[in-house]
Design an enzyme around this catalytic site. Structure first.
Site, PDB file in Angstrom:
ATOM      1  N   GLY A  54       0.829  -1.104  -0.013  1.00 40.33           N
ATOM      2  CA  GLY A  54       0.007   0.112  -0.110  1.00 40.33           C
ATOM      3  C   GLY A  54       0.852   1.274  -0.031  1.00 40.33           C
ATOM      4  O   GLY A  54       0.223   2.288   0.203  1.00 40.33           O
ATOM      5  N   ASP A  55       2.127   1.230  -0.171  1.00 40.70           N
ATOM      6  CA  ASP A  55       3.034   2.477  -0.399  1.00 40.70           C
ATOM      7  C   ASP A  55       4.076   2.044  -1.074  1.00 40.70           C
ATOM      8  O   ASP A  55       3.937   1.141  -1.883  1.00 40.70           O
ATOM      9  CB  ASP A  55       3.377   2.958   1.100  1.00 40.70           C
ATOM     10  CG  ASP A  55       3.585   4.336   1.051  1.00 40.70           C
ATOM     11  OD1 ASP A  55       4.630   4.899   0.559  1.00 40.70           O
ATOM     12  OD2 ASP A  55       2.898   5.218   1.502  1.00 40.70           O
TER      13      ASP A  55
END
Length: 511
Positions: free
Chosen positions: A297-298
């Protein structure tokens, strides 16, 4: 007794993300096969397949890197193979129960304590057998091998009251999300040597869903903890395991030397799993990262070295790092990043044989006034971008600061950055290099690049290099055409055209 705080809904979401990823990959393979691409693409298919064969690789040792701009050397003299531990234990020997409900923190602690007594004899191996082993955070020791069976899952307890608070890292001076202390990592080690975390692709699962929700709701008072964090240590090998659903950064080696990370699968949902970076080398020296699949997610990988005045004072650069043979995805951030916390400096980094697919950005360097430090001697080779919004980004106004005590006149130095062998399709903006008058980007080289646009939504006139305050050279013919900030040379190294300007040509944030 502590019950798991997972729900059918969260499981369904994970199944959706994984199923969607598999379908996307299948479509990608079909597109590659039908388009009859070049030999380079065929080689990439082989590299892509090999990234999933982590179980076939035996533990292959720790690697030392040499020299300024040289590639990784694998001479016999530079290889340190992990010792076969003279003693082995099972977690069950110390009272472990793998039912997913019973807390096993004390069992892990007792096992590690026993192994800590065996250092002079070569240490010991802790085997985690099949099962779901719920635990609060625990520490490792030197001369330990933590070995996970293929059906073993170490589960992080979700209630933050079981996660101890530890001081902020000295090169950050701030928890990162909140001032003051931060939560420790699920698996933690500091001031260690000769640490191996491996197995038959067993899993360490941080069960980060609760943490992500609380973070997004702004109800946490301290910075979330990483999944695995090793600090001030050397001779570290992490291989042949799956790391998933970290509360925060997934794997965070901090101020470590001689680190090998290979054959990992690192997973988190690509949406609403904030700051779940895959691997964050931080003020580390002599590191190899290879043969991994990362979808998070990053940033899939973010090389760091401290934050503003704290990182400048700590003064430990990240250097001598090789990253190769990876398949990565980041819908929110970037595949491979440097920064933005790079105040101790980043140098002598090679990134090669990388596929970035279905991501917001593929390659990114990010910094800002106040960071200080440097990013230099960075070499990117054999990159493939598939369905990315922006291919290559250099950003010099990433203005996040720990507090008001930073010096806005502490300006980072960006120079000696090269890109060789770049391929891509369905990329909206191939290159965006946004230097500034205070932070120019110097000596950037492009060679052998073809990044195509396959999208009717974006006008072809926007499929261009976007440049501001950058200077460098282009060797040979590349597509799309570079901006006029670059000297252009032919394949024989003869100057064809001088740069016209090094100021702004076109920066368009709407695409």
């Amino acid at each position: 007794m502590v019950e798991e705080n997972t729900t059918p809904t969260s499981t369904t979401k994970h199944d959706f993300f994984e199923t969607q990823a598999v379908l996307d990959l299948k479509r990608w393979f079909q597109a590659i096969i039908s388009s009859h691409k070049t030999l380079f693409t065929l080689l990439w298919l082989a590299a892509f397949t090999s990234a999933f064969l982590w179980q076939r690789d035996a533990v292959s040792g720790l690697v030392v890197m040499h020299g300024g701009g040289e590639s990784l050397k694998k001479s016999e003299s530079s290889l340190l193979y992990p010792k076969l531990r003279p003693v082995g234990f099972s977690l069950v020997d110390f009272g472990g129960v793998g039912d997913g409900v019973t807390m096993n923190t004390k069992a892990f602690e007792r096992a590690v304590s026993e192994i800590s007594k065996l250092g002079e004899k070569g240490g010991g191996q802790l085997n985690v057998p099949p099962g779901r082993w719920l635990t609060a955070p625990f520490n490792l020791t030197s001369h330990i091998t933590l070995f996970l069976h293929q059906d073993a899952v170490i589960l992080g307890v979700q209630d933050e009251k079981y996660w101890p608070l530890v001081p902020a890292l000295p090169s950050y001076g701030y928890g990162r999300e909140h001032p003051g202390p931060r939560y420790t990592s699920l698996i933690h080690g500091q001031n260690l040597t000769d640490v191996v975390i491996t197995g038959h692709n067993g899993t360490i699962n941080g069960q980060g869903q609760t943490w992500w929700t609380k973070y997004l709701q702004k109800v946490l008072n301290h910075t979330r903890g990483p999944l695995v964090q090793i600090l001030w240590s050397s001779d570290i090998l992490i291989t042949n395991i799956t790391l998933r659903d970290s509360p925060f950064w997934t794997l965070h080696p901090y101020d470590c030397k001689n680190v090998t990370i290979k054959n990992l699968t690192i997973l988190a949902p690509v949406y609403r799993a904030p700051n779940t970076d895959g691997i964050d080398p931080d003020s580390c020296e002599d590191m190899l990262i290879e043969n991994c699949y990362i979808s998070v997610g990053d940033d899939a990988i973010a090389i760091k070295s401290g934050w503003d005045q704290y990182g400048i004072a700590y003064g430990k650069p990240s250097k001598n790092i090789v990253i190769r043979n990876l398949v990565v995805r980041s819908n929110v951030s970037a595949g491979i990043s440097i920064g933005s916390e790079m105040s101790g400096g980043v140098s002598n980094v090679t990134v090669e044989n990388i596929l970035v697919w279905k991501s917001r950005r593929a390659i990114r360097i990010k910094t800002a006034p106040g960071r200080g430090g440097f990013v230099r001697q960075i070499s990117y080779k054999n990159l493939t971008f598939e369905n990315c919004r922006v291919g290559i980004v250099v950003k010099t106004d990433y203005n996040q600061h720990p507090d008001a005590g930073y010096d806005p006149k502490a300006l980072p130095l960006l120079e000696d950055i090269s890109f060789t062998g770049v391929r891509g399709q369905a990329v909206r903006v191939p290159v965006r290099i946004q230097g500034s008058q205070d932070i120019p980007v110097r000596n950037v080289t492009f060679k052998d690049m073809f990044v195509g646009l396959i999208s009717k939504r974006v006008k072809k006139k926007k499929h261009i290099f976007q440049c501001a305050f950058v200077r460098g050279q282009v060797i040979g013919t590349i597509f799309p055409a570079p901006c006029e900030n670059f000297d252009q040379y032919n394949e024989q190294g003869q100057l064809v055209k001088h740069a016209v300007s090094w100021n702004v040509t076109d920066i368009d944030y709407q695409i």
